[in-house]
Design a protein around this motif. Structure first.
Motif, PDB file in Angstrom:
ATOM      1  N   GLU A  64       0.832  -1.200   0.000  1.00  0.00           N
ATOM      2  CA  GLU A  64       0.000   0.000   0.000  1.00  0.00           C
ATOM      3  C   GLU A  64       0.874   1.260   0.000  1.00  0.00           C
ATOM      4  N   GLN A  65       1.958   1.187   0.733  1.00  0.00           N
ATOM      5  CA  GLN A  65       2.891   2.316   0.729  1.00  0.00           C
ATOM      6  C   GLN A  65       3.468   2.533  -0.663  1.00  0.00           C
ATOM      7  N   LEU A  66       3.821   1.447  -1.341  1.00  0.00           N
ATOM      8  CA  LEU A  66       4.390   1.564  -2.683  1.00  0.00           C
ATOM      9  C   LEU A  66       3.350   2.097  -3.661  1.00  0.00           C
ATOM     10  N   ALA A  67       2.123   1.616  -3.552  1.00  0.00           N
ATOM     11  CA  ALA A  67       1.052   2.105  -4.420  1.00  0.00           C
ATOM     12  C   ALA A  67       0.863   3.608  -4.225  1.00  0.00           C
ATOM     13  N   GLU A  68       0.932   4.042  -2.977  1.00  0.00           N
ATOM     14  CA  GLU A  68       0.751   5.463  -2.687  1.00  0.00           C
ATOM     15  C   GLU A  68       1.883   6.305  -3.290  1.00  0.00           C
ATOM     16  N   ILE A  69       3.080   5.771  -3.214  1.00  0.00           N
ATOM     17  CA  ILE A  69       4.226   6.449  -3.835  1.00  0.00           C
ATOM     18  C   ILE A  69       3.995   6.614  -5.334  1.00  0.00           C
ATOM     19  N   LEU A  70       3.542   5.542  -5.974  1.00  0.00           N
ATOM     20  CA  LEU A  70       3.335   5.583  -7.427  1.00  0.00           C
ATOM     21  C   LEU A  70       2.160   6.495  -7.779  1.00  0.00           C
ATOM     22  N   ARG A  71       1.098   6.443  -6.973  1.00  0.00           N
ATOM     23  CA  ARG A  71      -0.038   7.353  -7.196  1.00  0.00           C
ATOM     24  C   ARG A  71       0.428   8.803  -7.150  1.00  0.00           C
ATOM     25  N   ALA A  72       1.262   9.110  -6.171  1.00  0.00           N
ATOM     26  CA  ALA A  72       1.746  10.482  -6.005  1.00  0.00           C
ATOM     27  C   ALA A  72       2.594  10.892  -7.205  1.00  0.00           C
ATOM     28  N   GLN A  73       3.396   9.952  -7.706  1.00  0.00           N
ATOM     29  CA  GLN A  73       4.249  10.267  -8.856  1.00  0.00           C
ATOM     30  C   GLN A  73       3.427  10.449 -10.118  1.00  0.00           C
ATOM     31  N   ILE A  74       2.318   9.713 -10.216  1.00  0.00           N
ATOM     32  CA  ILE A  74       1.417   9.893 -11.349  1.00  0.00           C
ATOM     33  C   ILE A  74       0.715  11.248 -11.235  1.00  0.00           C
ATOM     34  N   ALA A  75       0.254  11.527 -10.033  1.00  0.00           N
ATOM     35  CA  ALA A  75      -0.492  12.770  -9.817  1.00  0.00           C
ATOM     36  C   ALA A  75       0.391  14.000 -10.059  1.00  0.00           C
ATOM     37  N   SER A  76       1.659  13.875  -9.723  1.00  0.00           N
ATOM     38  CA  SER A  76       2.567  15.025  -9.848  1.00  0.00           C
ATOM     39  C   SER A  76       3.091  15.201 -11.264  1.00  0.00           C
ATOM     40  N   GLY A  77       2.891  14.162 -12.089  1.00  0.00           N
ATOM     41  CA  GLY A  77       3.394  14.251 -13.447  1.00  0.00           C
ATOM     42  C   GLY A  77       4.794  13.680 -13.604  1.00  0.00           C
ATOM     43  N   GLU A  78       5.350  13.224 -12.487  1.00  0.00           N
ATOM     44  CA  GLU A  78       6.674  12.591 -12.558  1.00  0.00           C
ATOM     45  C   GLU A  78       6.610  11.324 -13.404  1.00  0.00           C
ATOM     46  N   LEU A  79       5.477  10.628 -13.297  1.00  0.00           N
ATOM     47  CA  LEU A  79       5.188   9.512 -14.201  1.00  0.00           C
ATOM     48  C   LEU A  79       4.105   9.993 -15.159  1.00  0.00           C
ATOM     49  N   GLN A  80       4.412  10.026 -16.434  1.00  0.00           N
ATOM     50  CA  GLN A  80       3.530  10.686 -17.391  1.00  0.00           C
ATOM     51  C   GLN A  80       2.635   9.718 -18.160  1.00  0.00           C
ATOM     52  N   PRO A  81       1.464  10.203 -18.587  1.00  0.00           N
ATOM     53  CA  PRO A  81       0.521   9.396 -19.361  1.00  0.00           C
ATOM     54  C   PRO A  81       1.177   8.820 -20.612  1.00  0.00           C
ATOM     55  N   GLU A  82       0.764   7.600 -20.935  1.00  0.00           N
ATOM     56  CA  GLU A  82       1.260   6.885 -22.116  1.00  0.00           C
ATOM     57  C   GLU A  82       2.734   6.513 -22.004  1.00  0.00           C
ATOM     58  N   ARG A  83       3.278   6.722 -20.804  1.00  0.00           N
ATOM     59  CA  ARG A  83       4.656   6.287 -20.575  1.00  0.00           C
ATOM     60  C   ARG A  83       4.645   5.138 -19.575  1.00  0.00           C
ATOM     61  N   ALA A  84       5.680   4.289 -19.681  1.00  0.00           N
ATOM     62  CA  ALA A  84       5.748   3.133 -18.802  1.00  0.00           C
ATOM     63  C   ALA A  84       6.291   3.506 -17.431  1.00  0.00           C
ATOM     64  N   LEU A  85       5.779   2.832 -16.428  1.00  0.00           N
ATOM     65  CA  LEU A  85       6.377   2.935 -15.099  1.00  0.00           C
ATOM     66  C   LEU A  85       7.750   2.269 -15.130  1.00  0.00           C
ATOM     67  N   PRO A  86       8.554   2.506 -14.098  1.00  0.00           N
ATOM     68  CA  PRO A  86       9.770   1.691 -13.956  1.00  0.00           C
ATOM     69  C   PRO A  86       9.374   0.222 -13.911  1.00  0.00           C
ATOM     70  N   SER A  87      10.229  -0.640 -14.429  1.00  0.00           N
ATOM     71  CA  SER A  87       9.905  -2.063 -14.472  1.00  0.00           C
ATOM     72  C   SER A  87       9.809  -2.639 -13.065  1.00  0.00           C
ATOM     73  N   GLY A  88       9.189  -3.793 -12.981  1.00  0.00           N
ATOM     74  CA  GLY A  88       9.072  -4.469 -11.698  1.00  0.00           C
ATOM     75  C   GLY A  88      10.436  -4.673 -11.067  1.00  0.00           C
ATOM     76  N   LYS A  89      11.384  -5.077 -11.879  1.00  0.00           N
ATOM     77  CA  LYS A  89      12.741  -5.308 -11.374  1.00  0.00           C
ATOM     78  C   LYS A  89      13.335  -4.028 -10.792  1.00  0.00           C
ATOM     79  N   THR A  90      13.119  -2.923 -11.498  1.00  0.00           N
ATOM     80  CA  THR A  90      13.647  -1.631 -11.029  1.00  0.00           C
ATOM     81  C   THR A  90      13.005  -1.227  -9.706  1.00  0.00           C
ATOM     82  N   LEU A  91      11.689  -1.426  -9.617  1.00  0.00           N
ATOM     83  CA  LEU A  91      10.993  -1.057  -8.383  1.00  0.00           C
ATOM     84  C   LEU A  91      11.478  -1.904  -7.215  1.00  0.00           C
ATOM     85  N   VAL A  92      11.728  -3.181  -7.495  1.00  0.00           N
ATOM     86  CA  VAL A  92      12.251  -4.072  -6.463  1.00  0.00           C
ATOM     87  C   VAL A  92      13.577  -3.535  -5.926  1.00  0.00           C
ATOM     88  N   GLN A  93      14.450  -3.161  -6.853  1.00  0.00           N
ATOM     89  CA  GLN A  93      15.772  -2.685  -6.438  1.00  0.00           C
ATOM     90  C   GLN A  93      15.699  -1.315  -5.764  1.00  0.00           C
TER      91      GLN A  93
END
Lengths: 78, 78
Positions: A13-42
């Motif tokens: 839930e903490q990780l989801a919230e981090i990603l939600r915040a990054q989406i909301a802020s525009g740090e993660l942009q529409p039609e662009r991929a999130l960091p891969s699962g492997k990257t998020l793990v690391q």
DNA sequence: TGGGATTTGTTCGTATGTATC
DNA sequence: TGATACATACGAACAAATCCC
């Protein structure tokens, strides 16, 4: 933003919230991929299953869509 | 009813279908608990996480409800 | 045509925490 | 107190889809 295992709130839930915040802020942009699962793990020091859990939440919320073999993409805001 | 790992359909979905059929036939009765996760693991030769996934599907479908620390119970049919 | 790398999907194993009885 | 059971979380492995060379 980082993960705190002692905070009582589930790590996924903490990780989801981090990603939600990054989406909301525009740090993660529409039609662009999130960091891969492997990257998020690391990056956040969590397990693959925990990442999958967080991504599943974002999918259910309609924030992202997944293309197998490609990545997890951010939906354009309506 | 049994699990076939060679059938292409995910095991968690096969297990969910088995449980749905048992609910529909009355073999699993309303207001009664399903077999425990451990029992399903042993009976069908699947992992705990797979059992969790199958149970999650039934929850989303409104077929069962979970009492934490007690068990997974079958809803009465409306 | 083919092979390797990347990424997501699924499965299995194990452990810990928490709640109930 | 101890047994039972779900929730969470770690790790590992393989398959499927994609991409690039």
């Amino acid at each position: 933003m980082s993960i705190d295992h002692e905070r009582g709130i589930p790590v996924y839930e903490q990780l989801a919230e981090i990603l939600r915040a990054q989406i909301a802020s525009g740090e993660l942009q529409p039609e662009r991929a999130l960091p891969s699962g492997k990257t998020l793990v690391q990056r956040y020091g969590v397990a693959r299953g925990t990442v999958d859990h967080a991504i599943a939440l974002l999918k259910e919320e309609g924030l992202v869509y997944v293309l197998k073999g490609k990545g997890v993409y951010v939906f354009k805001r309506s």
